[in-house]
Scaffold this motif. Structure first.
Motif, PDB file in Angstrom:
ATOM      1  N   GLY A  57     -25.051  20.340 103.356  1.00 25.30           N
ATOM      2  CA  GLY A  57     -26.355  20.931 103.585  1.00 25.30           C
ATOM      3  C   GLY A  57     -26.755  21.976 102.579  1.00 25.30           C
ATOM      4  O   GLY A  57     -27.364  22.983 102.925  1.00 25.30           O
ATOM      5  N   GLY A  58     -26.384  21.806 101.302  1.00 21.76           N
ATOM      6  CA  GLY A  58     -26.726  22.775 100.278  1.00 21.76           C
ATOM      7  C   GLY A  58     -25.795  23.970 100.243  1.00 21.76           C
ATOM      8  O   GLY A  58     -25.994  24.916  99.509  1.00 21.76           O
ATOM      9  N   ARG A  59     -24.744  23.952 101.023  1.00 27.19           N
ATOM     10  CA  ARG A  59     -23.748  25.020 101.034  1.00 27.19           C
ATOM     11  C   ARG A  59     -22.458  24.445 100.455  1.00 27.19           C
ATOM     12  O   ARG A  59     -22.210  23.257 100.560  1.00 27.19           O
ATOM     13  CB  ARG A  59     -23.506  25.521 102.449  1.00 27.19           C
ATOM     14  N   GLY A  60     -21.623  25.282  99.897  1.00 30.03           N
ATOM     15  CA  GLY A  60     -20.426  24.732  99.286  1.00 30.03           C
ATOM     16  C   GLY A  60     -19.218  25.630  99.398  1.00 30.03           C
ATOM     17  O   GLY A  60     -19.327  26.846  99.450  1.00 30.03           O
ATOM     18  N   GLN A  61     -18.069  25.002  99.448  1.00 32.36           N
ATOM     19  CA  GLN A  61     -16.789  25.667  99.405  1.00 32.36           C
ATOM     20  C   GLN A  61     -16.033  25.043  98.254  1.00 32.36           C
ATOM     21  O   GLN A  61     -15.982  23.817  98.147  1.00 32.36           O
ATOM     22  CB  GLN A  61     -16.012  25.483 100.713  1.00 32.36           C
ATOM     23  N   TYR A  62     -15.459  25.871  97.406  1.00 35.15           N
ATOM     24  CA  TYR A  62     -14.847  25.372  96.187  1.00 35.15           C
ATOM     25  C   TYR A  62     -13.449  25.955  96.015  1.00 35.15           C
ATOM     26  O   TYR A  62     -13.231  27.136  96.276  1.00 35.15           O
ATOM     27  CB  TYR A  62     -15.672  25.773  94.966  1.00 35.15           C
ATOM     28  N   ILE A  78     -23.523  29.996  99.730  1.00 34.91           N
ATOM     29  CA  ILE A  78     -24.692  29.487 100.431  1.00 34.91           C
ATOM     30  C   ILE A  78     -25.776  29.398  99.368  1.00 34.91           C
ATOM     31  O   ILE A  78     -26.605  30.284  99.221  1.00 34.91           O
ATOM     32  CB  ILE A  78     -25.120  30.400 101.595  1.00 34.91           C
ATOM     33  N   ILE A  79     -25.691  28.355  98.568  1.00 32.55           N
ATOM     34  CA  ILE A  79     -26.626  28.156  97.461  1.00 32.55           C
ATOM     35  C   ILE A  79     -27.370  26.863  97.725  1.00 32.55           C
ATOM     36  O   ILE A  79     -26.761  25.808  97.893  1.00 32.55           O
ATOM     37  CB  ILE A  79     -25.885  28.070  96.115  1.00 32.55           C
ATOM     38  N   LEU A  87     -19.039  26.355  89.738  1.00 31.99           N
ATOM     39  CA  LEU A  87     -18.290  25.752  88.633  1.00 31.99           C
ATOM     40  C   LEU A  87     -18.640  26.445  87.318  1.00 31.99           C
ATOM     41  O   LEU A  87     -17.755  26.744  86.513  1.00 31.99           O
ATOM     42  CB  LEU A  87     -18.591  24.256  88.544  1.00 31.99           C
ATOM     43  N   GLN A  88     -19.903  26.713  87.109  1.00 36.20           N
ATOM     44  CA  GLN A  88     -20.322  27.426  85.899  1.00 36.20           C
ATOM     45  C   GLN A  88     -19.741  28.830  85.872  1.00 36.20           C
ATOM     46  O   GLN A  88     -19.282  29.310  84.833  1.00 36.20           O
ATOM     47  CB  GLN A  88     -21.841  27.466  85.815  1.00 36.20           C
ATOM     48  N   TRP A  89     -19.747  29.543  87.012  1.00 41.73           N
ATOM     49  CA  TRP A  89     -19.168  30.885  87.075  1.00 41.73           C
ATOM     50  C   TRP A  89     -17.684  30.849  86.747  1.00 41.73           C
ATOM     51  O   TRP A  89     -17.173  31.690  86.006  1.00 41.73           O
ATOM     52  CB  TRP A  89     -19.363  31.507  88.446  1.00 41.73           C
ATOM     53  N   PHE A  90     -16.976  29.877  87.316  1.00 41.40           N
ATOM     54  CA  PHE A  90     -15.538  29.754  87.071  1.00 41.40           C
ATOM     55  C   PHE A  90     -15.267  29.531  85.586  1.00 41.40           C
ATOM     56  O   PHE A  90     -14.438  30.215  84.993  1.00 41.40           O
ATOM     57  CB  PHE A  90     -14.956  28.602  87.905  1.00 41.40           C
ATOM     58  N   ASN A  91     -15.982  28.596  84.988  1.00 41.39           N
ATOM     59  CA  ASN A  91     -15.764  28.288  83.566  1.00 41.39           C
ATOM     60  C   ASN A  91     -16.232  29.394  82.645  1.00 41.39           C
ATOM     61  O   ASN A  91     -15.552  29.724  81.665  1.00 41.39           O
ATOM     62  CB  ASN A  91     -16.461  26.972  83.202  1.00 41.39           C
ATOM     63  N   ASN A  92     -17.393  29.995  82.924  1.00 41.83           N
ATOM     64  CA  ASN A  92     -17.978  30.970  82.000  1.00 41.83           C
ATOM     65  C   ASN A  92     -17.451  32.389  82.145  1.00 41.83           C
ATOM     66  O   ASN A  92     -17.478  33.148  81.178  1.00 41.83           O
ATOM     67  CB  ASN A  92     -19.500  30.986  82.171  1.00 41.83           C
TER      68      ASN A  92
END
Length: 97
Positions: A57-62, A78-79, A87-92
């Motif tokens: 539903g547009g929310r994610g757990q990673y 809750i994005i 994923l971008q935050w983790f990589n960047n």
């Protein structure tokens, strides 16, 4: 608890509910090549980078694992507009040298 098919085999694509602490433990287990407390729990878990995502539903757990650095990161979000942000935050930011 994971969803199961009619034969009792875990489907694995959805239905898994974990606390943040449990997500981190799963990531650490994977980072340690499937070994926990000197016991091999997962066979052939070796990999360099592992991304596990749970979306709903547009929310994610990673869960992000980078074995080269011995790094495990867990994001709960809750994005609704861009599910690739963690994923971008983790990589960047986290993997950035």
């Amino acid at each position: 608890m994971s969803s199961q098919d009619s034969q009792g085999i875990a489907i694995g694509g959805f239905g898994l509910r974990m606390k943040i602490e449990d997500m981190l433990k799963f990531g650490v287990l994977y980072a340690q090549n499937g070994e926990w407390n000197s016991k091999q729990l997962i066979k052939d878990a070796e990999n360099k980078t592992f991304y596990a995502m749970g979306m709903g539903g547009g929310r994610g757990q990673y869960i992000f694992v980078n074995q080269d650095r011995g790094l495990v990161a867990v994001f709960t979000t809750i994005i609704s507009d861009n599910s690739l942000l963690p994923l971008q935050w983790f990589n960047n930011y986290i993997l950035k040298e």
